[in-house]
Enzyme design. Structure first.
Site, short mmCIF file in Angstrom:
data_model
loop_
_atom_site.label_atom_id
_atom_site.label_comp_id
_atom_site.label_asym_id
_atom_site.label_seq_id
_atom_site.Cartn_x
_atom_site.Cartn_y
_atom_site.Cartn_z
CB SER A 1 26.14 38.78 52.42
OG SER A 1 25.30 37.36 52.09
N GLY B 1 19.82 37.78 54.77
CA GLY B 1 19.55 37.50 56.10
C GLY B 1 20.83 35.75 56.81
CD GLU C 1 35.21 33.33 67.48
OE1 GLU C 1 35.47 35.19 67.93
OE2 GLU C 1 35.31 31.95 67.40
NE ARG D 1 28.37 30.78 60.15
CZ ARG D 1 27.83 29.73 60.63
NH1 ARG D 1 26.60 29.16 60.39
NH2 ARG D 1 28.82 28.74 60.39
CD GLU E 1 31.01 25.96 60.46
OE1 GLU E 1 32.17 27.61 61.63
OE2 GLU E 1 29.66 26.81 60.68
CB ALA F 1 39.02 27.01 52.51
#
Length: 262
Positions: free
Chosen positions: A67, A72, A100, A102, A134, A139
Site C-alpha cells: 500500500s 505513499g 512502528e 509504517r 495509537e 485496534a
C-alpha cells in the site's frame, strides 16, 4: 494527556507551520500546537522502547508495504528528537513514538525517508501514553499486549485504573478485566497472544481456582475448539457439585447412619 484521542496528536493542515523551539513549549502544549511534517531519514529513527506491540503479522506488514509503495505514507509517524554530544559535534537522531508498522513496512520496500512529525515529549510516561493510545485506537494490540501496557502505566508511572481508562477512552471495568488476564499462566497468555484463545475464553478460565482443572479446560479449548458458550456450561457443571456440598450439610440421619457403619 488524559481523556483525548489520537486526533489531538495530528494537527490539521491549517495548523501546520514551523515547530517552535522545544524550550518554548509548556506542559499543556506537549500534544498540541503548531507542527510541521518533515521527511526524515529512516536510518536515523530508532525503535520506541515503550512500544506496546510485540507481535507483528508478517502478512499484514507485506500488505502495508504494498500500500505504501502504491499510495505513499498517508499518516505521518510521530518521533521525538534526540541530540547527542560527540567528539566531532552534535549528533541528531530520532526516537519513534508512534508508527512502528509504517516504519517497518517502509524499510521492507527500501524507502530512504519517511514523513514524520517531530514532537517534544518531556517524559517517558508521555511516550508510552501516545504509543498505547495509537495502537489501541487502531485496534492493533492483542489483549495481552494491551494488558501489559496498562500494567506498565500503573506500575511504572502510578496511574490508577480509572486514569488509564480515561486516557484510552474505555470504562474502568474494561481496563480491570483486561489487566486480570495477566493472572493467567504464561502459556495461556501466549495462546491469547497467538489468537489460539479469545479474551472471553481467557476471562472464563480465570474463574477456575483449581489450576489442574483450569489446565484441563485450556487443553480442551485448544484441542477441540469449544465455544465460549460451551465453556461457560462446562465451568457451571464443574462448580455445581462443589456448591451443593458446601450448601447442603449432612443431615442428622446421615450422621447417625455413618456412626453405625463405623
Amino acid at each position: 494527556m488524559v481523556g483525548t484521542g489520537l486526533e489531538s496528536l495530528i494537527p490539521n493542515k491549517s495548523e501546520r507551520s514551523h515547530e517552535p523551539p522545544p524550550q518554548e513549549k509548556t506542559t499543556s502544549q506537549k500534544y498540541q500546537g503548531v507542527e510541521a511534517v518533515f521527511q526524515i531519514e529512516v536510518d536515523k529513527i530508532k525503535p520506541n522502547p515503550h512500544q506496546p506491540r510485540k507481535v507483528f503479522d508478517e502478512g499484514q506488514l507485506q500488505e502495508l508495504a504494498s500500500s505504501i509503495r502504491e499510495m505513499g505514507i498517508i499518516q505521518p509517524l510521530i518521533v521525538t528528537k534526540i541530540e547527542k554530544e560527540t567528539s566531532t559535534g552534535t549528533e541528531v537522531e530520532y526516537q519513534l513514538i508512534a508508527g512502528e508498522r509504517r516504519l517497518m513496512a517502509s524499510k521492507l520496500i527500501g524507502l530512504e525517508r519517511v514523513p514524520a512529525i517531530v514532537r517534544f515529549v518531556p517524559q517517558e510516561k508521555d511516550k508510552l501514553e501516545i504509543a498505547i493510545v495509537e495502537n489501541m485506537q487502531r485496534a492493533d494490540l492483542n489483549p495481552i499486549e494491551a494488558a501489559r501496557s496498562c500494567a506498565k502505566l500503573a506500575e511504572e508511572f502510578g496511574l490508577t485504573q480509572r486514569e488509564i481508562a480515561a486516557l484510552l477512552g474505555k470504562s474502568r471495568e474494561t481496563i480491570s478485566n483486561l489487566m486480570r488476564l495477566l493472572n493467567l499462566p504464561t502459556h495461556i497468555q501466549d495462546a491469547i497472544t497467538k489468537n489460539k484463545l479469545s479474551e472471553s475464553q481467557g476471562r472464563l478460565l480465570l474463574s477456575i481456582s483449581d489450576p489442574i482443572h483450569q489446565e484441563q479446560l485450556f487443553q480442551e479449548i485448544t484441542n477441540n475448539n469449544i465455544s465460549v458458550r460451551d465453556l461457560k456450561q462446562k465451568i457451571a457443571d464443574w462448580k455445581r457439585p462443589q456448591a451443593r456440598v458446601v450448601m447442603q450439610p449432612a443431615s442428622p440421619e446421615l450422621l447417625s447412619l455413618t456412626e453405625k457403619l463405623e
